[in-house]
Design an enzyme around this catalytic site. Sequence first.
Site, short mmCIF file in Angstrom:
data_model
loop_
_atom_site.label_atom_id
_atom_site.label_comp_id
_atom_site.label_asym_id
_atom_site.label_seq_id
_atom_site.Cartn_x
_atom_site.Cartn_y
_atom_site.Cartn_z
N ASN A 145 -18.93 -28.17 -19.81
CA ASN A 145 -20.07 -29.07 -19.98
C ASN A 145 -20.10 -29.67 -21.39
O ASN A 145 -20.38 -30.87 -21.56
CB ASN A 145 -21.38 -28.32 -19.72
CG ASN A 145 -21.68 -28.16 -18.24
OD1 ASN A 145 -21.28 -28.99 -17.44
ND2 ASN A 145 -22.35 -27.08 -17.88
N ASP A 154 -20.64 -30.90 -12.95
CA ASP A 154 -21.09 -30.87 -11.55
C ASP A 154 -19.91 -31.01 -10.60
O ASP A 154 -19.86 -30.35 -9.54
CB ASP A 154 -22.10 -32.00 -11.28
CG ASP A 154 -23.46 -31.73 -11.92
OD1 ASP A 154 -23.70 -30.58 -12.33
OD2 ASP A 154 -24.27 -32.67 -11.99
N GLU A 180 -23.42 -21.30 -12.68
CA GLU A 180 -22.00 -21.27 -12.35
C GLU A 180 -21.60 -20.02 -11.60
O GLU A 180 -20.43 -19.67 -11.53
CB GLU A 180 -21.15 -21.41 -13.62
CG GLU A 180 -21.28 -20.27 -14.61
CD GLU A 180 -22.38 -20.48 -15.64
OE1 GLU A 180 -22.26 -19.89 -16.73
OE2 GLU A 180 -23.34 -21.23 -15.37
#
Length: 259
Positions: A145, A154, A180
């Site tokens: 991220n 995503d 996650e």
Amino acid sequence: MGVVSQSPLSHVYDKLKQHIRKLILYMLVPSLVLLAFAIRLARKLANPFVSLADAVSRFSQDGRAVIPKYRYHWNREADVLTKTIIHAMSSVQEHTDQLSQAAMTDPLTGLANRRTLESMAQKWRAEGDLYSVILMDIDHFKLVNDRYGHKVGDEVLKHVANRITSSTRLEDVCCRFGGEEFVVLQRQSEAVHAFKTAERIRIALESTPSPAGEPVTVSIGVAGGRASSNSLADMLQLADQALYRAKHEGRNRTVIADQ
């Protein structure tokens, strides 16, 4: 000259009564036939409305009730109303199905959500089934991220979900547990069998490029037991302890919980 005839009043009344009786007798059969025809016609007119009322009543009590099939009716008003109600019921049921699916599914990955996971585990617990829990966590997902952005993050989550579903059985419950983390429930499966499934998922991920441009890896903890003596919370705690060991031992590995 005129002729005058006189009759007693009682005689006149008798004649009048006889005449009325004859009229009643003559009219009785046609009247009964007409009444029967009117009742039959009224029932034929009312039947579609009664059937629709019953169907709507059942549907309001149970959204999964069978929607009646459309049948043409010679009465235009009944035919139009039938079409309208059947269309409305179909739309309501479709919308209800979509809401139910959304309530049981993770919107990003399409996997089952935690509610479905808990529901299935509760069902298996009631039946006393043997099952295993595979708990996995993407290694260093925060770096994905931070480096590529949440949009790529995503896509990585979707990629992991696809690898999980392609590496498990149709009857397995694949769930995004949060963030996650992912969970797979395997019914009638011991920990050693679940370990093989977990390894299949892990190897598929480490050998397949992800949307981040390189493979992502997962650390996995596995726990197995009988649902009647082990709650989902107990199984997840054991699997989480095994997952922690996998992380501590270097990540990208599968560890079976000590039970």
